[in-house]
Design a protein around this motif. Structure first.
Motif, short mmCIF file in Angstrom:
data_model
loop_
_atom_site.label_atom_id
_atom_site.label_comp_id
_atom_site.label_asym_id
_atom_site.label_seq_id
_atom_site.Cartn_x
_atom_site.Cartn_y
_atom_site.Cartn_z
N TRP A 50 0.82 -1.21 0.00
CA TRP A 50 0.00 0.00 0.00
C TRP A 50 0.86 1.25 0.00
CZ3 TRP A 50 -4.65 0.37 -1.65
CH2 TRP A 50 -5.51 -0.72 -1.56
N GLY A 51 1.98 1.22 0.69
CA GLY A 51 2.87 2.38 0.69
C GLY A 51 3.42 2.67 -0.69
N VAL A 52 3.83 1.64 -1.39
CA VAL A 52 4.36 1.80 -2.75
C VAL A 52 3.25 2.31 -3.68
CG1 VAL A 52 5.29 0.58 -4.76
CG2 VAL A 52 6.23 0.15 -2.48
N ARG A 53 2.05 1.70 -3.57
CA ARG A 53 0.92 2.14 -4.41
C ARG A 53 0.60 3.61 -4.16
NH1 ARG A 53 -0.66 0.72 -8.88
NH2 ARG A 53 -2.82 1.20 -8.55
N ALA A 54 0.59 4.02 -2.91
CA ALA A 54 0.28 5.41 -2.58
C ALA A 54 1.32 6.35 -3.19
CB ALA A 54 0.21 5.60 -1.06
N GLU A 55 2.59 5.97 -3.11
CA GLU A 55 3.65 6.81 -3.68
C GLU A 55 3.51 6.88 -5.20
OE1 GLU A 55 6.34 9.48 -4.20
OE2 GLU A 55 5.64 8.88 -2.23
N MET A 56 3.18 5.76 -5.83
CA MET A 56 2.98 5.76 -7.28
C MET A 56 1.81 6.67 -7.67
SD MET A 56 3.52 1.68 -8.01
CE MET A 56 2.91 1.73 -9.68
N GLN A 57 0.75 6.64 -6.89
CA GLN A 57 -0.40 7.50 -7.17
C GLN A 57 -0.06 8.97 -6.97
OE1 GLN A 57 -3.55 5.93 -4.76
NE2 GLN A 57 -3.79 4.10 -6.03
N ARG A 58 0.68 9.27 -5.89
CA ARG A 58 1.09 10.67 -5.67
C ARG A 58 1.94 11.17 -6.84
NH1 ARG A 58 1.09 9.10 -0.23
NH2 ARG A 58 3.23 8.34 -0.28
N ALA A 59 2.87 10.34 -7.31
CA ALA A 59 3.72 10.73 -8.43
C ALA A 59 2.89 10.92 -9.70
CB ALA A 59 4.80 9.67 -8.66
N ASP A 60 1.89 10.06 -9.91
CA ASP A 60 1.03 10.18 -11.09
C ASP A 60 0.22 11.47 -11.04
OD1 ASP A 60 -0.29 9.01 -13.53
OD2 ASP A 60 -2.04 9.17 -12.20
N GLU A 62 0.97 14.21 -9.44
CA GLU A 62 1.89 15.34 -9.64
C GLU A 62 2.27 15.47 -11.11
OE1 GLU A 62 3.60 18.71 -8.68
OE2 GLU A 62 2.50 17.49 -7.25
#
Length: 88
Positions: A50-60, A62
């Motif tokens: 979930w942490g990795v998914r959240a970071e990927m979504q934040r980057a997307d 942005e």
């Protein structure tokens, strides 16, 4: 309580065996599922995933901020139009 009665551990707590409660599940399948859950808990797989998914979504978000903002404006317009139509 009904939901808990559907799990193998709850069945064992009530003195039932998986073979009686879930005849279609083999002992090997149950052991594999149990080992899988224990491994995920030990290595915190869900937290990491979930942490990795959240970071990927934040980057997307942005990276595509202008697109997301345009979609938000369109949705706001649609919602405003619906509210106006319902008020008439």
């Amino acid at each position: 309580m009904a939901a808990a009665a559907q799990t193998p551990s709850a069945a064992r707590a009530r003195g039932l065996t998986p073979a009686r409660e879930w005849p279609h599940i083999t002992e090997r399948e149950l052991a594999t599922a149990t080992a899988d859950v224990e491994c995920k808990r030990k290595h915190e797989t869900v937290r990491v995933w979930w942490g990795v998914r959240a970071e990927m979504q934040r980057a997307d978000v942005e990276r595509n901020k202008a697109t997301y903002e345009a979609v938000r404006r369109d949705l706001d317009t649609v919602r405003a139009n619906i509210r106006r139509a319902l008020d008439e």
